[in-house]
Motif scaffolding. Sequence first.
Motif, mmCIF file in Angstrom:
data_model
loop_
_atom_site.group_PDB
_atom_site.id
_atom_site.type_symbol
_atom_site.label_atom_id
_atom_site.label_comp_id
_atom_site.label_asym_id
_atom_site.label_seq_id
_atom_site.Cartn_x
_atom_site.Cartn_y
_atom_site.Cartn_z
ATOM 1 N N THR A 23 52.733 23.854 47.576
ATOM 2 C CA THR A 23 52.250 25.192 47.232
ATOM 3 C C THR A 23 53.154 26.261 47.849
ATOM 4 N N ASP A 48 46.793 28.543 45.955
ATOM 5 C CA ASP A 48 45.553 28.021 46.539
ATOM 6 C C ASP A 48 44.528 29.143 46.503
ATOM 7 N N THR A 59 45.316 22.166 48.817
ATOM 8 C CA THR A 59 45.093 22.365 47.391
ATOM 9 C C THR A 59 44.047 21.353 46.935
ATOM 10 N N ASP A 78 51.131 23.043 39.965
ATOM 11 C CA ASP A 78 51.018 22.700 41.385
ATOM 12 C C ASP A 78 49.839 21.741 41.507
ATOM 13 N N THR A 79 50.031 20.640 42.233
ATOM 14 C CA THR A 79 48.974 19.624 42.311
ATOM 15 C C THR A 79 48.536 19.411 43.758
HETATM 16 MG MG LIG Z 1 49.167 22.658 47.909
#
Ligand SMILES: [Mg+2]
Length: 611
Positions: A23, A48, A59, A78-79
Motif C-alpha cells: 500500500t 487503506d 489492508t 492493491d491487495t
Molecule cells: Mg496494504
Amino acid sequence: MPGIVRSDIRNIAIIAHVDHGKTTLVDHMLRQSGTFRENQVVAERVMDSNDLEKERGITIMAKNASVHWRDTKINIVDTPGHSDFGGEVERVLSMVDGVLLLVDAAEGPLPQTRFVLRKALEMSLIPIVVINKIDRQDARPAEVLDEILDLFIGLGASYEQLDFPVIYAIGKLGIARTSLEDKSENLEPLLDSILKHIPAPTVETEEPFAMVISALDWSDYVGRIAVGRITIGTAKVGDFVNLIKPDGAKENARITKMYVYEGIARVETETASAGDVIALSGFENVYIGETIANSARTEPLSYVNIEEPTIAMYFMVNTSPLAGREGKFVTTPKLRDRLYRELRNNVSLRVEDSDSPDVFKVSGRGELQLAILIETMRREGFEFAVSRPEVLFRRSEDGSLLEPIEHVTVDVRENYVGTVIEILGRRKGEMTAMNPGLDSVRCEFTVPARGLIGFRTEFLTSTRGEGIIHHTFDSYQPYKGPISGRSRGALVSMETGPATGYALEMIQERGVLFIEPGVSVYEGMIIGENAREDDLSVNATRTKHLTNMRSSGSDGIIRLEAPRRLSLEQCIEFLEDDELLEVTPENVRLRKKILDTTMRQRAKKREAATL
Ligand SMILES: [Mg+2]
Ligand SMILES: Nc1nc2c(ncn2[C@@H]2O[C@H](COP(=O)(O)OP(=O)(O)OP(=O)(O)O)[C@@H](O)[C@H]2O)c(=O)[nH]1
C-alpha cells in the motif's frame, strides 16, 4: 481470435506477504504519476481507506486505482497480505495480466508470498519481482533473490514466468532501481518496467459485451456498484444487458452509470471497451463472480475458484442476562440477514443455517477474518454471541478424517527455539526447516489449524513478545490426533450484580482478573483466568459486612492489580468449547454456555463420566 492489442492499458495487481509494503508503494505510484494536485494533503497509505484498515495498519479488502504513465493507463489492484484475506487476492487476479510480487529485502519470501505467487502463476500472470525495503539495515537482497527464484521453481513456474525482471525498491521513499548499483531516486524504473514487461490486454472490442464482476462497492448516491474488467466488447451507459448467475439464471438490467478509475477516484464515463477495468451501477442484485453481458449472450463467463474456508464459528442471538441493552440490532432475523448480506462481498466466507433456528455457522479462512467481521458488525450496532472457532474437517475418498494443516514460519531468537519447538510439538506441529539468520532463527513447521487456535497468546508469552509468527493454509491431511485446549481455567462469577473491589481483591489471589470494580457481572460470566487448569466459581459481588468496615487487611485499603484487558481477538483466542463470547457495540464479555453454576457442574460431571 486475433483481437486488438490495447497498448494504452496495463492491468496489474500488487501481491505480497503482509506488511511487505504494497500500500505504501501504491501511495508513491499515485504521487509520482501526478494523481494528486501539487500541495494536496493526502493520507499515508491512502488506499487503506476503511476505519479498521486505518486503525490496524493492514489492508483488509483489495481495491482499485489507476495511474497514467507515458500515455498508458495502468490499472492497479492493491491487495491484502494477511493470509486470512487470501480470498481477496484470488478474486481480483482475474482483472489483471500481471503482478508486482513484493518481497521484503530482509524477511524474504514468507508463507503468504508463496500462496499469492502460486495463485498468480496458476492464472498464467506475468510477474515483476520487487525486492522492497532495501534501506533496511538487515536487508539481504542477493540472498532474498535466490530464495525467490527457488520459490518460483518450486511452484513450477513456466519459462516465461521464470524470466522475471527484478526491481529493487525503497517503497516508502518512492524509489525503484533496476540494480543495486542504480542511482535512481524515483519510481520511473518500476513504471517503465510495467509498460515493458506486463502484456497489454489483447481483446475483441467489436463482439457483444461481457465481463465478470470481481468486486462490489457502494455509493450513497447510486447504490450498489459492480467492478470488473471488460473481457470482450464495448459497453455504453443506457445499454440493456443481462446479469447472468453462475447457474445460468438471467436478470435484465440497464447500465445506469459507468465509471473508470482515475487515481483513487471513480470518474464517470459514457463508454468503455474490453481490457479496461470499470465500475457499473444499475445492478442491485449482483454478486461477485457473476457475469454482466450483452443480451445476445446466455452463458456466464468462467470465474476463478476461491479456496474453501478452513475454520468456522457459530453466531447466535445474545441470551445473556444483559442481552438487548446495548445493541441496536439484536434479533435472529436481523442477524441472519446481516450475515447472508456479507456473502455478496466476502467471497471466501460461507454462511449456513444450523440445526437450531437462531444459530448460524459462519466459515472463513482464519480467526482474524472472522474477528474483522465481528468487529464490523458491532460497530454497525449488532449485538450477538459467538462460539469458539473450530476447524472444518473433511473426509477423504476412503472415508478417513482429514483436517486443515497450516504452513507456519516462526522467527525467534536462538534461545527460544527449544521452547517454540516444544509448544508447537504439543500442538502436533512438525518442524520442516530451520535456518539461522543474523539475529534470529527461522523455523518452519506444519501444524494442524486446530493447534493454532488460541496459540498466538501462548507464543508471544513464551517468546517475551519478540517472536514473529506467520501461517498460511497448506493442505488437508489425515487427522493428527487429539490436542489439548487452554491450560488454565476460568474464574466464573456465581452471582449477578456489580463487582466490588472488596471481592475482586480476594479473587485476584486465584488468577488474573479481566474486570474492574463496578462492572456488571452475572452468574456464569467469566471475569478472569484461573491460575489452575479447572474453572473456579467465585463471588465477585460480595460486600464487606458493615461491622468489619475497617478491620480487613492492615489498613483497610483495597489494592487491585490492573485487570488484563482482552481485545476482541484475545477473547476469541481464550474461548473453550463450553464458552461463548457476548459481543455488543459497547462491550465484549466472556461467559459459560451454561450460566447456572449447579447445572454447569452437573453437566461437567456427566461429560467426565462418558469419557
Ligand atoms: Mg496494504
Ligand atoms: N524500511 C522500510 N519500510 C517500509 C518501506 N515500505 C513500507 N515500509 C513500512 O512497512 C510497513 C507496512 O507497509 P504497508 O504499505 O502497509 O504494507 P502492505 O504490504 O500494504 O501491508 P498489508 O496490506 O497489510 O499486507 C509500514 O510500516 C511501512 O512504513 C520501505 O521501503 N522501507
